[in-house]
Design a protein around this motif. Structure first.
Motif, PDB file in Angstrom:
ATOM      1  N   UNK A   1       3.626   0.778 -12.330  1.00  0.00           N
ATOM      2  CA  UNK A   1       4.148   0.053 -11.165  1.00  0.00           C
ATOM      3  C   UNK A   1       3.180   0.164  -9.996  1.00  0.00           C
ATOM      4  N   UNK A   2       2.588   1.344  -9.818  1.00  0.00           N
ATOM      5  CA  UNK A   2       1.607   1.531  -8.749  1.00  0.00           C
ATOM      6  C   UNK A   2       0.406   0.621  -8.968  1.00  0.00           C
ATOM      7  N   UNK A   3      -0.009   0.479 -10.218  1.00  0.00           N
ATOM      8  CA  UNK A   3      -1.141  -0.395 -10.528  1.00  0.00           C
ATOM      9  C   UNK A   3      -0.816  -1.845 -10.182  1.00  0.00           C
ATOM     10  N   UNK A   4       0.418  -2.268 -10.468  1.00  0.00           N
ATOM     11  CA  UNK A   4       0.802  -3.653 -10.142  1.00  0.00           C
ATOM     12  C   UNK A   4       0.660  -3.900  -8.642  1.00  0.00           C
ATOM     13  N   UNK A   5       1.097  -2.939  -7.814  1.00  0.00           N
ATOM     14  CA  UNK A   5       0.949  -3.096  -6.364  1.00  0.00           C
ATOM     15  C   UNK A   5      -0.515  -3.037  -5.946  1.00  0.00           C
TER      16      UNK A   5
ATOM     17  N   UNK B   1       0.838  -1.205   0.000  1.00  0.00           N
ATOM     18  CA  UNK B   1       0.000   0.000   0.000  1.00  0.00           C
ATOM     19  C   UNK B   1       0.872   1.253   0.000  1.00  0.00           C
ATOM     20  N   UNK B   2       1.860   1.281   0.904  1.00  0.00           N
ATOM     21  CA  UNK B   2       2.744   2.446   0.983  1.00  0.00           C
ATOM     22  C   UNK B   2       3.514   2.651  -0.321  1.00  0.00           C
ATOM     23  N   UNK B   3       3.993   1.540  -0.886  1.00  0.00           N
ATOM     24  CA  UNK B   3       4.764   1.645  -2.123  1.00  0.00           C
ATOM     25  C   UNK B   3       3.876   2.117  -3.276  1.00  0.00           C
ATOM     26  N   UNK B   4       2.641   1.609  -3.341  1.00  0.00           N
ATOM     27  CA  UNK B   4       1.721   2.045  -4.403  1.00  0.00           C
ATOM     28  C   UNK B   4       1.455   3.540  -4.292  1.00  0.00           C
ATOM     29  N   UNK B   5       1.234   4.028  -3.083  1.00  0.00           N
ATOM     30  CA  UNK B   5       0.991   5.462  -2.891  1.00  0.00           C
ATOM     31  C   UNK B   5       2.226   6.274  -3.287  1.00  0.00           C
ATOM     32  N   UNK B   6       3.407   5.816  -2.905  1.00  0.00           N
ATOM     33  CA  UNK B   6       4.653   6.498  -3.273  1.00  0.00           C
ATOM     34  C   UNK B   6       4.821   6.525  -4.794  1.00  0.00           C
ATOM     35  N   UNK B   7       4.562   5.393  -5.441  1.00  0.00           N
ATOM     36  CA  UNK B   7       4.725   5.316  -6.891  1.00  0.00           C
ATOM     37  C   UNK B   7       3.762   6.247  -7.623  1.00  0.00           C
TER      38      UNK B   7
ATOM     39  N   UNK C   1      -5.844  -8.550  -4.727  1.00  0.00           N
ATOM     40  CA  UNK C   1      -5.769 -10.009  -4.672  1.00  0.00           C
ATOM     41  C   UNK C   1      -5.723 -10.503  -3.230  1.00  0.00           C
ATOM     42  N   UNK C   2      -5.039  -9.746  -2.334  1.00  0.00           N
ATOM     43  CA  UNK C   2      -4.999 -10.126  -0.924  1.00  0.00           C
ATOM     44  C   UNK C   2      -6.399 -10.109  -0.327  1.00  0.00           C
ATOM     45  N   UNK C   3      -7.203  -9.086  -0.704  1.00  0.00           N
ATOM     46  CA  UNK C   3      -8.535  -8.940  -0.117  1.00  0.00           C
ATOM     47  C   UNK C   3      -9.409  -8.101  -1.040  1.00  0.00           C
ATOM     48  N   UNK C   4     -10.122  -8.766  -1.945  1.00  0.00           N
ATOM     49  CA  UNK C   4     -10.960  -8.066  -2.928  1.00  0.00           C
ATOM     50  C   UNK C   4     -12.163  -7.401  -2.275  1.00  0.00           C
ATOM     51  N   UNK C   5     -12.504  -7.790  -1.053  1.00  0.00           N
ATOM     52  CA  UNK C   5     -13.661  -7.220  -0.364  1.00  0.00           C
ATOM     53  C   UNK C   5     -13.275  -6.034   0.513  1.00  0.00           C
ATOM     54  N   UNK C   6     -12.142  -5.420   0.248  1.00  0.00           N
ATOM     55  CA  UNK C   6     -11.685  -4.262   1.005  1.00  0.00           C
ATOM     56  C   UNK C   6     -11.928  -3.017   0.159  1.00  0.00           C
ATOM     57  N   UNK C   7     -12.831  -2.150   0.635  1.00  0.00           N
ATOM     58  CA  UNK C   7     -13.230  -0.973  -0.138  1.00  0.00           C
ATOM     59  C   UNK C   7     -12.059  -0.027  -0.396  1.00  0.00           C
ATOM     60  N   UNK C   8     -11.193   0.160   0.603  1.00  0.00           N
ATOM     61  CA  UNK C   8     -10.053   1.071   0.448  1.00  0.00           C
ATOM     62  C   UNK C   8      -9.136   0.591  -0.691  1.00  0.00           C
ATOM     63  N   UNK C   9      -8.928  -0.710  -0.778  1.00  0.00           N
ATOM     64  CA  UNK C   9      -8.053  -1.252  -1.830  1.00  0.00           C
ATOM     65  C   UNK C   9      -8.685  -1.101  -3.211  1.00  0.00           C
ATOM     66  N   UNK C  10      -9.989  -1.288  -3.268  1.00  0.00           N
ATOM     67  CA  UNK C  10     -10.687  -1.102  -4.540  1.00  0.00           C
ATOM     68  C   UNK C  10     -10.602   0.360  -4.983  1.00  0.00           C
TER      69      UNK C  10
END
Length: 195
Positions: free
Chosen positions: A149-153, A135-141, A159-168
């Protein structure tokens, strides 16, 4: 063995301890090698106090690397250095301090090397990732404009948790910034359904 082995090597635990205070022997390897020390092993190899390695892990990993030598320095932040490249890969947790986890890491690197993967890339791929670092790396990227690269993270986080609204939502913002508006809308809709 270092001077004669024609295939890439992974050195961990006792194989590192044998070289205590003589890291220059690693430069004599016939083929490429990856070493996976923890801070104590790195300190013994370099002949310095452990605190010096802990306070400057990137420097320690760089000192233990070379053109054909990659160092994956295990610790709270895993550092990979070699061939003029360096990466801060992830954080470990207390579960990584359990007996056997280094063996698994060395086995994963060895498997990738056997498939012809570049030693630096093998070490980075095998290093443990946790969700907070992703998460931190995606925000930094995103802030650096490295959106692919941010999209890959962001994709890994989903994939870790598709039911997490923040990640979506994070995935949606990155997709939107990349101009993939239809995909972004789906992620935003998914986050609203989850909330």
């Amino acid at each position: 063995l270092l001077r004669e082995c024609p295939v890439p090597l992974v050195l961990d635990a006792d194989a590192i301890s044998v070289l205590k205070g003589e890291p220059s022997l690693l430069a004599e390897a016939r083929s490429s090698a990856v070493i996976t020390p923890h801070p104590g092993e790195a300190a013994r190899l370099l002949g310095v106090p452990v605190a010096e390695v802990v306070c400057a892990p990137l420097r320690a990993a760089q000192l233990l690397s070379g053109s054909h030598l990659v160092c994956l320095l295990k610790g709270p932040v895993t550092v990979v250095a070699g061939g003029g490249r360096a990466a801060l890969v992830s954080s470990g947790g207390p579960e990584l301090a359990r007996a056997g986890t280094g063996d698994v890491l060395a086995g994963m690197i060895g498997t990738l090397l056997a498939q012809g993967v570049d030693p630096f890339d093998a070490a980075v791929a095998a290093a443990p990732e946790d969700e907070g670092i992703l998460r931190d790396r995606a925000e930094f990227l995103v802030r650096q404009g490295q959106l692919e690269k941010a999209l890959a993270d962001a994709e890994k986080l989903v994939q870790f948790d598709a039911a997490n609204a923040e990640r979506q939502r994070m995935r949606g913002f990155v997709l939107y910034a990349l101009g993939r508006h239809d995909q972004a809308l789906k992620s935003f809709e998914q986050s609203v359904l989850i909330d």
